[in-house]
Structure formats: structure tokens, C-alpha cells
Scaffold this motif. Sequence first.
Motif, short mmCIF file in Angstrom:
data_model
loop_
_atom_site.label_atom_id
_atom_site.label_comp_id
_atom_site.label_asym_id
_atom_site.label_seq_id
_atom_site.Cartn_x
_atom_site.Cartn_y
_atom_site.Cartn_z
N PRO A 87 -15.22 5.36 -18.67
CA PRO A 87 -14.20 5.83 -19.56
C PRO A 87 -14.56 4.77 -20.84
O PRO A 87 -14.86 3.76 -20.97
CB PRO A 87 -12.87 5.50 -19.09
CG PRO A 87 -13.15 4.47 -18.04
CD PRO A 87 -14.31 4.53 -17.63
N ILE A 88 -14.19 5.80 -22.05
CA ILE A 88 -14.39 4.97 -23.35
C ILE A 88 -13.07 4.57 -23.66
O ILE A 88 -11.92 5.41 -23.72
CB ILE A 88 -15.11 6.10 -24.39
CG1 ILE A 88 -16.41 6.41 -23.97
CG2 ILE A 88 -15.10 5.59 -25.67
CD1 ILE A 88 -16.98 7.49 -24.94
N LYS A 89 -12.79 3.21 -24.05
CA LYS A 89 -11.59 2.98 -24.49
C LYS A 89 -11.61 2.54 -25.97
O LYS A 89 -12.30 1.95 -26.56
CB LYS A 89 -10.96 1.58 -23.55
CG LYS A 89 -11.16 1.89 -22.23
CD LYS A 89 -10.85 0.54 -21.34
CE LYS A 89 -10.79 0.81 -19.91
NZ LYS A 89 -10.52 -0.47 -19.15
N ALA A 90 -10.40 2.67 -26.49
CA ALA A 90 -10.26 2.35 -28.02
C ALA A 90 -9.28 1.01 -28.20
O ALA A 90 -8.66 0.71 -27.33
CB ALA A 90 -9.32 3.56 -28.70
N ILE A 91 -10.11 0.41 -29.10
CA ILE A 91 -9.42 -0.92 -29.65
C ILE A 91 -8.87 -0.90 -30.95
O ILE A 91 -9.45 -0.03 -31.85
CB ILE A 91 -10.37 -2.00 -29.31
CG1 ILE A 91 -11.57 -1.90 -30.37
CG2 ILE A 91 -10.59 -2.15 -27.76
CD1 ILE A 91 -12.75 -3.12 -30.05
N PHE A 108 -17.87 -2.02 -15.54
CA PHE A 108 -18.29 -1.93 -16.77
C PHE A 108 -17.05 -1.36 -17.97
O PHE A 108 -16.02 -0.83 -17.55
CB PHE A 108 -19.29 -0.51 -16.96
CG PHE A 108 -20.54 -1.01 -16.19
CD1 PHE A 108 -21.45 -1.67 -16.68
CD2 PHE A 108 -20.60 -0.73 -14.82
CE1 PHE A 108 -22.67 -1.97 -15.97
CE2 PHE A 108 -21.60 -0.90 -13.96
CZ PHE A 108 -22.63 -1.52 -14.64
N SER A 109 -17.30 -1.86 -19.11
CA SER A 109 -16.20 -1.53 -20.11
C SER A 109 -16.94 -0.98 -21.48
O SER A 109 -17.83 -1.60 -21.90
CB SER A 109 -15.09 -2.38 -20.46
OG SER A 109 -15.74 -3.46 -21.22
N THR A 135 -18.43 -4.94 -21.89
CA THR A 135 -18.16 -5.78 -20.52
C THR A 135 -19.52 -5.38 -19.53
O THR A 135 -19.64 -4.27 -19.20
CB THR A 135 -17.16 -5.57 -19.73
OG1 THR A 135 -16.18 -6.01 -20.80
CG2 THR A 135 -17.05 -6.60 -18.63
N ILE A 136 -20.21 -6.36 -18.94
CA ILE A 136 -21.31 -6.04 -18.18
C ILE A 136 -21.23 -6.90 -17.02
O ILE A 136 -21.05 -8.22 -17.11
CB ILE A 136 -22.77 -6.32 -18.86
CG1 ILE A 136 -23.00 -5.34 -20.05
CG2 ILE A 136 -23.72 -6.05 -17.90
CD1 ILE A 136 -24.20 -5.71 -20.80
N PRO A 137 -21.32 -6.63 -15.65
CA PRO A 137 -21.19 -7.53 -14.61
C PRO A 137 -22.27 -8.46 -14.50
O PRO A 137 -23.32 -8.24 -14.90
CB PRO A 137 -20.84 -6.67 -13.31
CG PRO A 137 -20.72 -5.09 -13.94
CD PRO A 137 -21.35 -5.03 -15.32
#
Length: 322
Positions: free
Chosen positions: A239-243, A277-278, A300-302
Motif C-alpha cells: 500500500p501507498i501511505k501518505a505522510i 515494505f513501506s 522501508t526495505i527489510p
Amino acid sequence: MPHFAKYIRHFLFNQTSKEVLVFLFFLILSGVFWIILTLNEAYEREIKVTVHIKGIPKNVVLTSNEIDTLRVIVRDKGWILLRYLYEKNRNINITFKNYDRGNGYGNTSSSDIKRLIVQQLEMSSTVISVKPDKMEFFYNNGERKRVPVRWTGRVIPEQLYFISHVQYWPDSVDVYASKEKLDSIRTVYTEPLNYVGFRDTLIINSKLSHQKNMKVVPDQIRMGFFTDVLTEESMDGIPIKAINMPEGKVLRTFPPKVKVHFITGVSLFRKLRAEDFSVIADYNEISLNPSEKCNIYLKTIPHGISRATLDLKQVDYLIEEE
């Protein structure tokens, strides 16, 4: 046996054999005399003398070596030097309190070292030189610091393999040193490693590298380099998250979810989920540069993932009032 005994009698009493035996006898005798005369001459040779520090108080921790080795040039007759060279337990002891100068430092004078060495030698022996000519030692009163261990050097598995993780036993060590050094130490590294072309898990023992006048406990650790097979994979549905969204506003993207491509190990890929992931879209960037599409970023990458890229770099969006 009778034939063998007859052959021996014939050899011993044969005139030619007698002459050979006499020649060998005098040859050996002359060799013995030559060795005796040679060893009776004076020579100079280097011998090693081990120095031990004794009587260390219980509250004191030596940060330098408790045992050191001196290289001593000695002059004496050859047979005495020969004995020195083959004697392994030639050592001297110095008492801690006699040479403690305070403030974590102690040393011996060259005259004291030479005197202690002479006591271990024959009266006919002459000490020509001693290197080093004095001994220094450093200590503290138990101050220590627990720091992590990390490897250094060249550890490269076979092609198509990579190191998925490294494990240490133990993963931290105690460092004893002066307060100034302890404040600056963050990590202790292994001695440089050199292992290339392996595919299975590599388990090794390695000594730890440290500065002079610093003691590390333990000074050797065990490490495991765990390998995995490289594979190129992708993960969908992130999912795409807004900041940085202001209150009362909502960012909707089209599509709402994207795919990421990456390289990882086979065993790690089986454990991955989309939530690991983010992906973000920044409202501040959108408001400063409004357009039909907005940029999205992989935030974010694991651990264990490399060359991660998004399937899309821009998406359509809509900002709604709640």
C-alpha cells in the motif's frame, strides 16, 4: 644364519676391510676432536629469555602482556651456548610492586633487567646486549567496557550466493584499558579474514585485533557466516501511505498498491510479507509542485534485500476533504 656369520667373519678379517675400519675409526676420532675444539672457542649467539610479572594485586588488571620475551646476545664457549639454545625454560620474574610507577604504568631499568638475566646464566657468560633493554607494563584497576564484535576482511561466497547474516559467539567482549581509550572504543574487530569461494555455512575461529596496552576478554571468538542462494523476486500489494498530511485531508492514489522488485535469498523470500515494505507519497512535495501525478518512494526495505525498485515511480492521485 651360518652363511651370514661366515660372511661377517670374512668381512672383518679381510685385509681391505681392516684398513677401511681403521680409517673410519680415525676419521670419527678426528671428528670428535674437531667438535671439541670448535665448541671450546668463544662465540656470540642470541637466546630468548621469558619475563613474567609476579605479585599482581587482585584489584589490578594488566592491559599489556603478563609475559614478554627478551632477545639477549650472549658471549661464551660454544658448548655452553649450545646448551642455552636447547634449554626452553629460561625465564626471569619481576615483582609488580617493585616496578609500579603509579597512574597505570610500570617499568624496569635496563640495569635491573641485565642483572636478572645474568643470574640465570653461567658465570663465564657475558651479556653483550638486551632487546628491548627495559620492560614496560600498563594496568588499570578493573575499569572495563562491554563492546560489540564485528568482522573485517574479505569474506566472499561463490557466485549466486551471498551472506544472509553473520552470528558471533560471543557477540560482545570486555575491554580493559585506560579511561581515555575506553571512552573512544565503540567496536572491537577481528583480525583481517580471507575466505573466498564457499557456498555452505562457514564457521571459523578468529583472534580479535586491538590496540597496544588494551586487553580484550575473550581475545578470540567463533563466527558463523550463513549463506543463501540469490534469487530475483517481486512482491505485490504494497500500500501507498501518505505522510505530512494536514488534518481534514486524505490522499488517494491510483493504484492504491504497487509492486516492488528486488534480489534476496531463497530462504528469506519465503518469510517476506507485503507489510515488511513501506511506500510513501509526501504531501509537502505535492503541494509545492502540484501536477497530475505524484512521486512515490520506497522508504522501508527489510534486511537482506538488495536492488529494490518500485514497479511505478509516479501514480495518479486525488486529495479529498474529510
